[in-house]
Each structure stands twice: as C-alpha cells, then as structure tokens.
Write a protein that holds these residues in place. Structure first.
Motif, short mmCIF file in Angstrom:
data_model
loop_
_atom_site.label_atom_id
_atom_site.label_comp_id
_atom_site.label_asym_id
_atom_site.label_seq_id
_atom_site.Cartn_x
_atom_site.Cartn_y
_atom_site.Cartn_z
N THR A 38 0.72 -1.17 -0.08
CA THR A 38 0.02 0.71 0.25
C THR A 38 0.65 0.94 -0.38
O THR A 38 0.90 2.15 -0.84
N LEU A 42 1.43 4.00 -3.14
CA LEU A 42 1.02 5.80 -2.76
C LEU A 42 1.60 6.49 -3.46
O LEU A 42 1.62 7.42 -3.28
N ASP A 115 2.16 13.09 3.25
CA ASP A 115 1.35 11.59 2.36
C ASP A 115 0.62 10.76 3.66
O ASP A 115 0.46 9.56 3.46
N SER A 162 -2.73 14.98 2.93
CA SER A 162 -2.70 14.93 1.66
C SER A 162 -4.34 13.88 1.03
O SER A 162 -4.64 13.76 1.56
N PRO A 163 -4.79 14.57 -0.63
CA PRO A 163 -6.14 13.78 -0.34
C PRO A 163 -6.08 12.28 -0.38
O PRO A 163 -6.51 11.83 0.55
N LYS A 164 -4.99 11.97 -0.70
CA LYS A 164 -4.45 10.68 -1.04
C LYS A 164 -4.15 9.94 0.68
O LYS A 164 -3.73 8.64 1.11
N THR A 210 -8.36 6.38 6.43
CA THR A 210 -8.18 6.91 5.12
C THR A 210 -9.10 8.20 4.41
O THR A 210 -10.29 7.68 5.21
N ARG A 211 -8.80 8.62 3.77
CA ARG A 211 -10.24 9.79 3.46
C ARG A 211 -11.47 8.72 2.54
O ARG A 211 -11.50 7.83 1.61
N MET A 214 -12.72 11.44 -1.43
CA MET A 214 -11.22 12.06 -1.92
C MET A 214 -11.62 13.17 -2.24
O MET A 214 -11.14 14.06 -2.47
#
Ligand SMILES: C[S@@+](CC[C@H](N)C(=O)[O-])C[C@H]1O[C@@H](n2cnc3c(N)ncnc32)[C@H](O)[C@@H]1O
Length: 217
Positions: A38, A42, A115, A162-164, A210-211, A214
C-alpha cells in the motif's frame, strides 16, 4: 522481511531521557511492513512521524520507501529529536527531526501535503496533571482514558494530510477505539485495524485512517 533499524547506539542513559523502543514500537514496525505494498503504491513524497522517540519507526519507514521521500520526525522532547537524528544517521537514512508539539512546526507550510502520518502517542491512562511535560513522562502520560494527546491530533488530520494521505495511529484498548472511529468518521475518514497484539496486560492496535471520499479532500 525488512531489517529492524540498528539501535545499538542507544545507551541506558539515553533510555532515562527518551522512550526506549518497546513492544508498541515493534508492533508499529510490523504494521508498516504489512502495509508495504500500500505504501509503495501510494508513492509518498512527505512522511511524518509525530513523537518519534528514539527514531526507530521513522528510520524504518525511510528504509522501506528508500526513494524520493522526505521524512520528518517530530517530538516534544528535545532529547528524542536528537536521538532520532542519531538513529537515522546510524542506519544511513535521511530523516529531518524537529522539536515540536505534534505537527505545529510543519504547519501551515505542509498542510495538505503529508502523505503518511504516524503516531505512537502517549496512551497510558494517567492523572491529567501528568500530561504536557517535555521530558520522558511525555512518552506515556495520556491523561483521561489515555486520550488527551490523541484527541488533540485527530482534528488536525484532515488539514495536514494530502488527499490520498494515510494516518496510522497506535492505541491501547482502554483508549476507546469506537469513539476514535466516530470522531474520525465525523472528519470524513474511515478506519481499518491493521494489526492487534496483546503484550502483557496491554492490548494494542494499529489503526489506519483514509479519507472516505477523496473529492472532499
Ligand atoms: C510511546 S512514545 C513512542 C516513541 C516512538 N515513536 C516509538 O514508537 O518507540 C511517545 C512519544 O511521543 C512524544 N510526544 C508526546 N507528546 C507529544 C506531543 N504533543 N508532540 C510531539 N511528541 C509528543 C513523546 O516524547 C514520546 O517520544
């Protein structure tokens, strides 16, 4: 599969000032190793360990990722920041260590850019008055439900990741995982349990957030 960083330079004197790598530290290493694919997918550019202590976890992460990743370790304890720097040097890794309360020293510059964020917090249930020191007591003193430091970082996660981005948090059973999950859900994050382990009287878990969507990031 991956080598535990060499921490043979850490002396018993260091351990009077800085949290000595222990079962929780090694559970976090195992969780990161489990997450290796993962993490690789990423392709993180910026990774931060809050409360880096002796520096074993952030050094391990740097060694897992190898390539173009900027790694930071923060700690409220000056001696921990110093020792983490030594540990990364000893293992040929580049980690930037900073004395900071949580991620304050990195904000607002790194807002929305982190991240991977990792925190093995002071999670022990203690009287509130013990929370907030800048010495070895900061390693374990978690106050009411062991949550007083944990609860300060949760609302910051949506801003700094961050978004991810991924947030890994180690907790003790008594820290009330369900409540932490509800808080993070309300911030738009979903939770997964990466690893759990009983070590003596402690039942430890590494949680991953996690979001949920996203597009809200
Ligand atoms: C349980 S120890 C973990 C140390 C190391 N990460 C490990 O896994 O071995 C918790 C660490 O968090 C640090 N810490 C406690 N409160 C903090 C805060 N508000 N900001 C930054 N670091 C903090 C402590 O000084 C200590 O080094």
């Amino acid at each position: 599969m991956f080598k535990t960083p060499d921490y043979s330079h850490i002396t018993s004197q260091d351990c009077q000032l800085v949290y000595e790598p222990a079962e929780d530290t090694f559970l976090l290493l195992d969780a990161l190793e489990k997450e290796f694919e993962t993490l690789q997918n990423l392709r993180p550019l910026i990774c931060v360990e809050v409360g880096c202590g002796a520096g074993v976890v952030i050094t391990f992460l740097a060694s897992l990722l190898k390539s173009d990743t900027l790694c930071f370790g923060t700690d409220i304890n000056y001696n921990a920041a110093q020792l983490s720097q030594k540990t990364s040097n000893q293992n040929g890794m580049t980690v930037n260590t900073i004395v900071s309360d949580l991620v304050n020293a990195l904000q607002p510059r790194l807002n929305g850019l982190i991240d991977v964020l990792i925190f093995n917090p002071p999670y022990v249930l203690t009287p509130s008055e013990e929370v907030g020191s800048r010495d070895i007591v900061a390693s374990w003193a978690g106050g009411i439900d062991g949550r007083q430091v944990i609860d300060r970082i949760l609302p910051i996660i949506p801003t700094v990741l961050s978004p991810k981005g991924v947030f890994y948090l180690l907790i003790l059973k008594e820290n009330k995982q369900d409540e932490i999950e509800d808080i993070m859900n309300s911030h738009g994050f979903e939770m997964a349990v990466v690893l759990q382990r009983r070590t003596g009287p402690e039942r430890l878990s590494v949680l991953k957030f996690t979001r949920i969507d996203m597009t809200y990031a």
